[in-house]
Design an enzyme around this catalytic site. Structure first.
Site, mmCIF file in Angstrom:
data_model
loop_
_atom_site.group_PDB
_atom_site.id
_atom_site.type_symbol
_atom_site.label_atom_id
_atom_site.label_comp_id
_atom_site.label_asym_id
_atom_site.label_seq_id
_atom_site.Cartn_x
_atom_site.Cartn_y
_atom_site.Cartn_z
ATOM 1 N N ARG A 41 8.920 52.301 47.813
ATOM 2 C CA ARG A 41 7.630 52.854 48.222
ATOM 3 C C ARG A 41 6.726 53.063 47.012
ATOM 4 O O ARG A 41 7.157 53.609 45.988
ATOM 5 C CB ARG A 41 7.874 54.191 48.931
ATOM 6 C CG ARG A 41 6.608 54.966 49.265
ATOM 7 C CD ARG A 41 5.862 54.332 50.408
ATOM 8 N NE ARG A 41 4.898 55.294 50.970
ATOM 9 C CZ ARG A 41 3.678 54.989 51.352
ATOM 10 N NH1 ARG A 41 3.240 53.735 51.229
ATOM 11 N NH2 ARG A 41 2.884 55.906 51.869
ATOM 12 N N HIS A 83 10.668 60.845 51.682
ATOM 13 C CA HIS A 83 10.227 59.823 52.634
ATOM 14 C C HIS A 83 8.853 60.119 53.227
ATOM 15 O O HIS A 83 8.284 59.257 53.915
ATOM 16 C CB HIS A 83 11.238 59.696 53.778
ATOM 17 C CG HIS A 83 12.491 58.966 53.410
ATOM 18 N ND1 HIS A 83 13.450 59.486 52.573
ATOM 19 C CD2 HIS A 83 12.962 57.734 53.784
ATOM 20 C CE1 HIS A 83 14.461 58.629 52.447
ATOM 21 N NE2 HIS A 83 14.178 57.560 53.164
ATOM 22 N N GLU A 140 32.684 77.013 61.449
ATOM 23 C CA GLU A 140 33.818 77.239 60.526
ATOM 24 C C GLU A 140 33.553 78.434 59.599
ATOM 25 O O GLU A 140 34.070 78.499 58.480
ATOM 26 C CB GLU A 140 34.127 75.990 59.674
ATOM 27 C CG GLU A 140 34.241 74.708 60.444
ATOM 28 C CD GLU A 140 35.513 74.604 61.232
ATOM 29 O OE1 GLU A 140 36.235 75.605 61.332
ATOM 30 O OE2 GLU A 140 35.792 73.528 61.776
#
Length: 414
Positions: A283, A353, A378
């Site tokens: 990009r 992004h 957890e």
């Protein structure tokens, strides 16, 4: 750059061959389809809406992944606990759903059978689970008791040669798919944690039913649901450990589960970093690749730091497991650090992004959604923080268990 290099103080050639095998499987069998599975899973109405799960589990079983750290005499691959971490890393590098399978089937259930089970229980239940012909779940959480396991309402009443179980468990991975469950219930409601016992429950037992949870933020390609027990008659031979020992069994299991979650989160950090590096080079803005911009480099460098520190913490815990040393403090720290780091890495990956990161055209938005759950399940982030403080203050220590998780012995296990 090979982000898995330079860990030879922990890993050997056999681990690298395993990594290659798991990566090939995940990139071939999961990566091409995961975006669609994630999309369809958002509105799935039951196990039949996720037809990919059972075939994938069967393939994982055939490749030895589901019993990777179970001795060969019980149908496993006979590798060490570090191998379990490698499998979890590589699966979650593609998506969290299959790593969750390893956490529950292997970490929480099968390793509990290895640690606490009788020889008869190991042959009847552990061996088919290690071979991947039967799949396993873990039922601790209830609608009104998560971290506070002592507040559970499920009960188990002795009746001759059986126990009769009643209750509901929720947020159970593989709820609609598992063949066997470890179910925690109170055999003495007056004793709090000391009144909890653990049972091996087969789905085929009369009175066992399940239903899926809909609308999950992440891990949409996996099955999560509730398991209901209505006057389920369980043979006394299926009591795991002793009466009243269930809380200790549950906490020992969570040491193993948190280890696999931390390893998986490390794989998610690597996935976020790899996706960001690729995009940053391709990009361009203001006439140069965005990789040349200093603030983008800053986000990339933070991902590198989080990846290496998380992996080192996980591998230290795995090394301790191999030595037969208790590792609650080390595993808790690895789980806390790696899961928070994975969420931060995925968040930065979306930023790298830009607007595209907000769309499932790229995988990073899925990474963020998947990473958020691991900060809760957890043992929450907050619980891990309290545990670390208590260890540091000397308020908590690892007391000997009646039965410890066995150390890795290559001569015996292979």
């Amino acid at each position: 750059m090979d982000f898995t290099a330079n860990y030879d103080m922990f890993l050997g050639e056999e681990h690298e061959l395993l990594r290659k095998s798991v990566r090939e499987f995940a990139e071939k069998e999961v990566a091409p389809y995961i975006r669609e599975w994630d999309r369809s899973g958002a509105q799935a109405e039951g196990p039949e809406a996720r037809p990919h799960i059972r075939p994938l589990l069967q393939k994982m079983g055939a490749l030895g992944f589901l019993g990777i750290c179970i001795p060969a005499k019980y149908g496993g691959a006979g590798m060490d606990y570090l191998a379990l971490a490698v499998v979890c890393e590589e699966l979650e590098r593609i998506d969290s759903a299959l790593r969750v399978v390893l956490s529950v089937h292997t970490g929480l259930n099968s390793l509990s059978l290895l640690q606490w089970g009788s020889e008869e229980q190991k042959q009847k239940y552990l061996a088919p689970q290690a071979q991947g012909t039967k799949f396993a779940g873990y039922c601790l959480t209830e609608p009104n008791s998560g971290t506070d396991a002592g507040a559970m309402l499920a009960t188990a009443r002795r009746d001759g040669d059986d126990y009769i179980l009643n209750g509901e468990k929720t947020w159970i991975s593989l709820a609609d798919i598992a063949d066997h469950f470890l179910v925690f219930a109170k055999t003495d409601t007056s004793k709090g944690n000391r009144g909890i016992s653990c049972f091996i429950v087969e789905r085929a037992f009369a009175g066992v039913s399940s239903h899926p949870i809909h609308g999950k933020l992440g891990v949409r390609a996996g099955n999560t649901g509730s398991v209901v027990l209505q006057d389920v008659r369980v043979p006394a031979a299926n009591l795991l450990g002793e009466e009243g020992e269930g809380f200790k069994i549950a906490m020992a299991a969570l040491d193993n589960g948190r280890y696999t979650v931390a390893a998986g989160a490390t794989g998610l950090i690597q996935a976020s970093l790899e996706a960001s590096l690729k995009y940053a080079v391709e990009r361009q803005t203001f006439g140069v690749p965005i990789a040349d911009h200093q603030l983008v480099k800053r986000m990339l460098s933070h991902m590198v730091r989080k990846l290496d520190t998380s992996r080192l913490l996980v591998y230290r815990a795995g090394w301790m497991k191999n030595q037969g040393r208790r590792n609650t403090r080390e595993t808790t720290l690895a789980k806390w650090h790696a899961t928070v780091s994975s969420f931060e890495a995925a968040d930065d990956a979306i930023q790298v992004h830009g607007a595209y990161g907000y769309s499932d055209e790229y995988p990073v938005e899925r990474y963020l959604r998947n990473a958020r759950g691991a900060i809760i399940y957890e043992g929450t982030r907050e619980l891990q923080e309290l545990l670390q403080a208590d260890f540091a203050l000397g308020n908590r220590e690892n007391k000997p268990l009646r039965r410890e998780l066995p150390a890795y012995d290559p001569a015996e296990w292979e």
